[in-house]
Scaffold this motif. Structure first.
Motif, PDB file in Angstrom:
ATOM      1  N   THR A  64     101.702   3.080 -18.412  1.00  0.00           N
ATOM      2  CA  THR A  64     102.357   4.121 -17.269  1.00  0.00           C
ATOM      3  C   THR A  64     100.971   5.052 -17.003  1.00  0.00           C
ATOM      4  O   THR A  64     100.745   5.200 -15.746  1.00  0.00           O
ATOM      5  CB  THR A  64     103.095   4.935 -17.828  1.00  0.00           C
ATOM      6  OG1 THR A  64     104.226   3.964 -18.146  1.00  0.00           O
ATOM      7  CG2 THR A  64     103.596   5.960 -17.206  1.00  0.00           C
ATOM      8  N   ALA A  65     100.348   5.185 -17.967  1.00  0.00           N
ATOM      9  CA  ALA A  65      99.001   6.273 -17.628  1.00  0.00           C
ATOM     10  C   ALA A  65      97.961   5.417 -16.704  1.00  0.00           C
ATOM     11  O   ALA A  65      97.394   6.344 -15.837  1.00  0.00           O
ATOM     12  CB  ALA A  65      98.374   6.683 -18.987  1.00  0.00           C
ATOM     13  N   VAL A  66      97.699   4.297 -17.201  1.00  0.00           N
ATOM     14  CA  VAL A  66      96.823   3.688 -15.924  1.00  0.00           C
ATOM     15  C   VAL A  66      97.205   3.486 -14.831  1.00  0.00           C
ATOM     16  O   VAL A  66      96.728   3.745 -13.926  1.00  0.00           O
ATOM     17  CB  VAL A  66      96.400   2.158 -16.759  1.00  0.00           C
ATOM     18  CG1 VAL A  66      95.546   1.446 -15.839  1.00  0.00           C
ATOM     19  CG2 VAL A  66      95.605   2.266 -18.002  1.00  0.00           C
ATOM     20  N   THR A  75      87.523   4.486  -8.935  1.00  0.00           N
ATOM     21  CA  THR A  75      86.864   3.443  -9.460  1.00  0.00           C
ATOM     22  C   THR A  75      87.475   3.161 -11.097  1.00  0.00           C
ATOM     23  O   THR A  75      88.176   4.016 -11.412  1.00  0.00           O
ATOM     24  CB  THR A  75      85.454   3.220  -9.814  1.00  0.00           C
ATOM     25  OG1 THR A  75      85.228   4.268 -10.566  1.00  0.00           O
ATOM     26  CG2 THR A  75      84.900   3.676  -8.459  1.00  0.00           C
ATOM     27  N   VAL A  76      87.304   1.749 -11.691  1.00  0.00           N
ATOM     28  CA  VAL A  76      87.772   1.554 -12.853  1.00  0.00           C
ATOM     29  C   VAL A  76      86.990   2.577 -14.097  1.00  0.00           C
ATOM     30  O   VAL A  76      87.664   3.094 -14.797  1.00  0.00           O
ATOM     31  CB  VAL A  76      87.400   0.039 -13.309  1.00  0.00           C
ATOM     32  CG1 VAL A  76      87.569  -0.165 -14.675  1.00  0.00           C
ATOM     33  CG2 VAL A  76      88.654  -0.855 -12.521  1.00  0.00           C
ATOM     34  N   GLN A  77      85.682   2.886 -13.574  1.00  0.00           N
ATOM     35  CA  GLN A  77      85.136   3.787 -14.540  1.00  0.00           C
ATOM     36  C   GLN A  77      85.748   5.155 -14.551  1.00  0.00           C
ATOM     37  O   GLN A  77      85.752   5.850 -15.458  1.00  0.00           O
ATOM     38  CB  GLN A  77      83.532   3.732 -14.001  1.00  0.00           C
ATOM     39  CG  GLN A  77      82.740   4.675 -15.136  1.00  0.00           C
ATOM     40  CD  GLN A  77      82.549   4.371 -16.362  1.00  0.00           C
ATOM     41  OE1 GLN A  77      82.313   3.194 -16.964  1.00  0.00           O
ATOM     42  NE2 GLN A  77      83.206   5.276 -17.189  1.00  0.00           N
ATOM     43  N   ILE A  80      88.925   5.125 -16.467  1.00  0.00           N
ATOM     44  CA  ILE A  80      88.481   5.124 -18.100  1.00  0.00           C
ATOM     45  C   ILE A  80      88.113   6.588 -18.251  1.00  0.00           C
ATOM     46  O   ILE A  80      88.479   7.171 -19.508  1.00  0.00           O
ATOM     47  CB  ILE A  80      87.322   4.088 -18.060  1.00  0.00           C
ATOM     48  CG1 ILE A  80      87.829   2.657 -18.196  1.00  0.00           C
ATOM     49  CG2 ILE A  80      86.804   4.393 -19.632  1.00  0.00           C
ATOM     50  CD1 ILE A  80      86.696   1.800 -18.046  1.00  0.00           C
ATOM     51  N   THR A  81      87.258   7.209 -17.613  1.00  0.00           N
ATOM     52  CA  THR A  81      86.814   8.371 -17.764  1.00  0.00           C
ATOM     53  C   THR A  81      87.934   9.626 -17.949  1.00  0.00           C
ATOM     54  O   THR A  81      88.069  10.406 -18.778  1.00  0.00           O
ATOM     55  CB  THR A  81      85.877   9.188 -16.773  1.00  0.00           C
ATOM     56  OG1 THR A  81      84.796   8.418 -16.791  1.00  0.00           O
ATOM     57  CG2 THR A  81      85.101  10.501 -17.309  1.00  0.00           C
ATOM     58  N   ALA A  91      89.258   4.112 -30.724  1.00  0.00           N
ATOM     59  CA  ALA A  91      88.134   2.972 -30.541  1.00  0.00           C
ATOM     60  C   ALA A  91      88.310   2.077 -29.590  1.00  0.00           C
ATOM     61  O   ALA A  91      89.594   1.522 -29.543  1.00  0.00           O
ATOM     62  CB  ALA A  91      87.900   2.577 -32.111  1.00  0.00           C
ATOM     63  N   ASN A  92      87.210   1.533 -28.837  1.00  0.00           N
ATOM     64  CA  ASN A  92      87.317   0.638 -28.031  1.00  0.00           C
ATOM     65  C   ASN A  92      88.463   0.694 -26.706  1.00  0.00           C
ATOM     66  O   ASN A  92      88.682  -0.059 -26.293  1.00  0.00           O
ATOM     67  CB  ASN A  92      87.499  -0.490 -28.357  1.00  0.00           C
ATOM     68  CG  ASN A  92      86.651  -1.742 -28.218  1.00  0.00           C
ATOM     69  OD1 ASN A  92      85.725  -1.392 -27.393  1.00  0.00           O
ATOM     70  ND2 ASN A  92      87.054  -2.928 -28.639  1.00  0.00           N
ATOM     71  N   TYR A  93      88.827   2.012 -26.653  1.00  0.00           N
ATOM     72  CA  TYR A  93      89.747   2.292 -25.492  1.00  0.00           C
ATOM     73  C   TYR A  93      89.471   1.754 -24.157  1.00  0.00           C
ATOM     74  O   TYR A  93      90.099   1.059 -23.383  1.00  0.00           O
ATOM     75  CB  TYR A  93      90.446   3.720 -25.255  1.00  0.00           C
ATOM     76  CG  TYR A  93      89.707   4.652 -24.562  1.00  0.00           C
ATOM     77  CD1 TYR A  93      90.000   4.648 -23.086  1.00  0.00           C
ATOM     78  CD2 TYR A  93      88.520   5.190 -25.047  1.00  0.00           C
ATOM     79  CE1 TYR A  93      88.931   5.598 -22.362  1.00  0.00           C
ATOM     80  CE2 TYR A  93      87.731   6.047 -24.447  1.00  0.00           C
ATOM     81  CZ  TYR A  93      87.890   6.385 -22.949  1.00  0.00           C
ATOM     82  OH  TYR A  93      87.395   7.101 -22.239  1.00  0.00           O
ATOM     83  N   ALA A  94      87.898   1.842 -23.966  1.00  0.00           N
ATOM     84  CA  ALA A  94      87.553   1.403 -22.413  1.00  0.00           C
ATOM     85  C   ALA A  94      87.813   0.052 -22.268  1.00  0.00           C
ATOM     86  O   ALA A  94      88.133  -0.595 -21.299  1.00  0.00           O
ATOM     87  CB  ALA A  94      86.070   1.842 -22.343  1.00  0.00           C
ATOM     88  N   SER A  95      87.488  -0.998 -23.321  1.00  0.00           N
ATOM     89  CA  SER A  95      87.854  -2.390 -23.232  1.00  0.00           C
ATOM     90  C   SER A  95      89.294  -2.586 -23.051  1.00  0.00           C
ATOM     91  O   SER A  95      89.541  -3.517 -22.320  1.00  0.00           O
ATOM     92  CB  SER A  95      87.236  -2.711 -24.688  1.00  0.00           C
ATOM     93  OG  SER A  95      87.803  -4.160 -24.608  1.00  0.00           O
ATOM     94  N   ARG A  96      90.199  -1.604 -23.726  1.00  0.00           N
ATOM     95  CA  ARG A  96      91.852  -2.014 -23.619  1.00  0.00           C
ATOM     96  C   ARG A  96      91.986  -1.801 -22.095  1.00  0.00           C
ATOM     97  O   ARG A  96      92.908  -2.539 -21.418  1.00  0.00           O
ATOM     98  CB  ARG A  96      92.417  -1.022 -24.399  1.00  0.00           C
ATOM     99  CG  ARG A  96      92.488  -1.611 -25.944  1.00  0.00           C
ATOM    100  CD  ARG A  96      93.448  -0.524 -26.632  1.00  0.00           C
ATOM    101  NE  ARG A  96      94.754  -0.661 -26.252  1.00  0.00           N
ATOM    102  CZ  ARG A  96      95.627   0.256 -26.503  1.00  0.00           C
ATOM    103  NH1 ARG A  96      95.457   1.193 -27.343  1.00  0.00           N
ATOM    104  NH2 ARG A  96      96.877   0.212 -25.944  1.00  0.00           N
TER     105      ARG A  96
END
Length: 116
Positions: A64-66, A75-77, A80-81, A91-96
Motif C-alpha cells: 500500500t505504501a509503495v 522515479t523508483v529511487q 525508495i527514498t 535491512a535491504n528494504y530498497a531491494s524489497r
C-alpha cells in the motif's frame, strides 16, 4: 511519458499505473481492481453467474505504501527514498521495493517509463 525501450537503470525508471487498474482505500489498505476478462464479449459468455466481473487484490502495508507513491512522476529511487522512514531502517528494504515494483510490472499493474 515514454515507456522504457533501451537500457535504463530501474532506479531511474518512473512507474506509471495502468489505466485498467482502479484503486480504492479499504481501511488501512489499498484494494486494486481489474477486469477478469480483457474483452466485453468474454465477460458476457465466459463469466459464470454470480461471479464478479472484476478481480480484487488487497495490498498489505508495504505494498500500500509503495502503490500510494506511484504517481507517474516519481522515479523508483525517489520512492525508495520516501519510504526509508516507513521501513524504519529495515535491512535491504530498497531491494524489497525494487522487487515489488518489478512484480507489479510483470503482473500488468504498472508500466515503467522514463521522464521526457
Amino acid at each position: 511519458m515514454e515507456t522504457i525501450e533501451g537500457k535504463v537503470s530501474l532506479l531511474d525508471a518512473v512507474p506509471v499505473r495502468c489505466e485498467h487498474i482502479t484503486s480504492e482505500w479499504e481501511g488501512e489498505s489499498i484494494v486494486l481492481t481489474y477486469p477478469r476478462f480483457k474483452y466485453d464479449w468474454m465477460r458476457r459468455f465466459l463469466l459464470p453467474k454470480g461471479m464478479s466481473p472484476d478481480i480484487r487484490v488487497t495490498l498489505e502495508e508495504h505494498g500500500t505504501a509503495v502503490w500510494n507513491l506511484i504517481d507517474g512522476q516519481r522515479t523508483v529511487q525517489e520512492i525508495i527514498t520516501l519510504l526509508a522512514e516507513h521501513f524504519e531502517g529495515e535491512a535491504n528494504y530498497a531491494s524489497r521495493i525494487t522487487t515489488y515494483i518489478m512484480q507489479l510490472r510483470k503482473d500488468g499493474f504498472i508500466q515503467l517509463g522514463v521522464r521526457s
